[in-house]
Each structure stands twice: as structure tokens, then as C-alpha cells.
Design an enzyme around this catalytic site. Structure first.
Site, PDB file in Angstrom:
ATOM      1  N   GLU A  94      -4.490  17.658   1.177  1.00 17.07           N
ATOM      2  CA  GLU A  94      -5.397  18.285   0.054  1.00 17.07           C
ATOM      3  C   GLU A  94      -6.217  17.294  -0.509  1.00 17.07           C
ATOM      4  OE1 GLU A  94      -2.423  19.387  -3.055  1.00 17.07           O
ATOM      5  OE2 GLU A  94      -2.039  21.236  -1.919  1.00 17.07           O
TER       6      GLU A  94
ATOM      7  N   LYS B 128      -5.071  23.676   3.568  1.00 14.43           N
ATOM      8  CA  LYS B 128      -4.275  23.449   2.247  1.00 14.43           C
ATOM      9  C   LYS B 128      -2.985  24.436   2.224  1.00 14.43           C
ATOM     10  CE  LYS B 128      -7.338  21.611  -1.076  1.00 14.43           C
ATOM     11  NZ  LYS B 128      -7.868  21.761  -2.210  1.00 14.43           N
ATOM     12  N   ASP B 129      -3.223  25.547   2.458  1.00 12.64           N
ATOM     13  CA  ASP B 129      -2.002  26.633   2.451  1.00 12.64           C
ATOM     14  C   ASP B 129      -0.981  26.189   3.605  1.00 12.64           C
ATOM     15  OD1 ASP B 129      -3.355  27.846   0.326  1.00 12.64           O
ATOM     16  OD2 ASP B 129      -4.105  29.567   1.451  1.00 12.64           O
TER      17      ASP B 129
ATOM     18  N   GLU C 297       1.434  13.966  -8.946  1.00 13.24           N
ATOM     19  CA  GLU C 297       1.643  15.164  -8.260  1.00 13.24           C
ATOM     20  C   GLU C 297       2.839  15.839  -9.002  1.00 13.24           C
ATOM     21  OE1 GLU C 297      -0.674  16.291  -6.368  1.00 13.24           O
ATOM     22  OE2 GLU C 297      -1.591  14.567  -6.212  1.00 13.24           O
TER      23      GLU C 297
ATOM     24  N   GLU D  39       5.940  16.288   0.912  1.00 11.46           N
ATOM     25  CA  GLU D  39       5.110  16.363  -0.220  1.00 11.46           C
ATOM     26  C   GLU D  39       3.901  15.501  -0.034  1.00 11.46           C
ATOM     27  OE1 GLU D  39       3.609  18.040  -3.007  1.00 11.46           O
ATOM     28  OE2 GLU D  39       5.410  18.862  -2.713  1.00 11.46           O
TER      29      GLU D  39
ATOM     30  N   TYR E  35       0.781  -1.314   0.048  1.00 11.82           N
ATOM     31  CA  TYR E  35      -0.022  -0.035  -0.030  1.00 11.82           C
ATOM     32  C   TYR E  35       0.947   1.443   0.051  1.00 11.82           C
ATOM     33  CZ  TYR E  35      -3.746  -3.242   1.309  1.00 11.82           C
ATOM     34  OH  TYR E  35      -4.746  -4.273   1.360  1.00 11.82           O
TER      35      TYR E  35
END
Length: 128
Positions: free
Chosen positions: A76, A94-95, A28, A69, A16
Site C-alpha cells: 500500500e 491494494k485490494d 497500522e 499485514e 531495520y
């Protein structure tokens, strides 16, 4: 410990996680940019024959940026699931997650500069 180690469960967990890594770099854009930077840094590390300690620091920085990341992407995606429409709190979430990635990326650039700039300067002095 509550019982014997479940090897199959552990193998599934790795599978996974591997799928998550694949998805991160496949979908991404920022993760792909970090991957390209990693390749460039690895080539520079080999070219300049950096020390084992320098390699350790560089590898830690790379892993931290990739982990950030991955966490940012997970946050996100979850935020988008919770609220597909614009929401001011989701924007802050998110920011802030993106800010974590940026802070670590800046740290990685600084560390890279500390490791590589003296070597680059020596290279130019040698050829001058």
C-alpha cells in the site's frame, strides 16, 4: 560464500526489521487489531492449557497474519508513492494485497475454532 560474515550488517538488518515491526503496530490500525486478537488467543491458550502442537499451529497462524499485514502495508505504501491519485490498477493491487490478509485472517479464525471450540464446549459441559 563470498567472504566472512558481516555481523554489523546483520545487526543493522535486524534493527531495520525491528523498526518496521514497530511502525507496523504503531501506525497500522489493522495490525493493532491483530495484536489484540493475538493477546486474547495467547490468554486463551494458557487458560485452556493447549498442547505444544496446538501452540505451534497457533503461533504459525499468528505469524502468517502479521507477515501478510506487513506485506500488505508495504504494498500500500509503495502504491501510494507510485500513484498518489486514484488509479484503477493501483486499486486492484491494494485490494488484492488486502485480500491476502483477509484470507489468512479467516484461516486463523478457523484454526482457532478447531483448537478452542471443543475446549470451550467441554468447559460448559463440566459446569452444567
Amino acid at each position: 560464500m563470498n567472504g566472512p560474515i558481516d555481523i554489523l550488517k546483520a545487526v543493522r538488518s535486524f534493527r531495520y526489521a525491528g523498526a518496521g515491526i514497530y511502525s507496523l503496530f504503531r501506525y497500522e490500525n489493522n495490525a493493532r487489531i491483530h495484536l489484540i486478537a493475538c493477546v486474547v488467543v495467547a490468554i486463551a491458550g494458557v487458560f485452556f492449557n493447549i498442547s505444544a502442537t496446538e501452540w505451534c499451529i497457533i503461533v504459525i497462524q499468528i505469524a502468517l497474519v502479521w507477515a501478510a499485514e506487513a506485506f500488505n502495508t508495504a504494498i500500500e505504501k509503495l502504491a501510494d508513492l507510485v500513484s498518489a491519485d486514484y488509479h484503477p490498477v493501483i486499486k486492484v493491487v491494494k485490494d488484492t494485497a488486502a485480500a491476502g490478509v483477509l484470507l489468512l485472517a479467516i484461516s486463523a479464525v478457523i484454526v482457532g475454532g478447531i483448537v478452542f471450540i471443543p475446549k470451550i464446549l467441554l468447559l460448559f459441559q463440566y459446569h452444567a
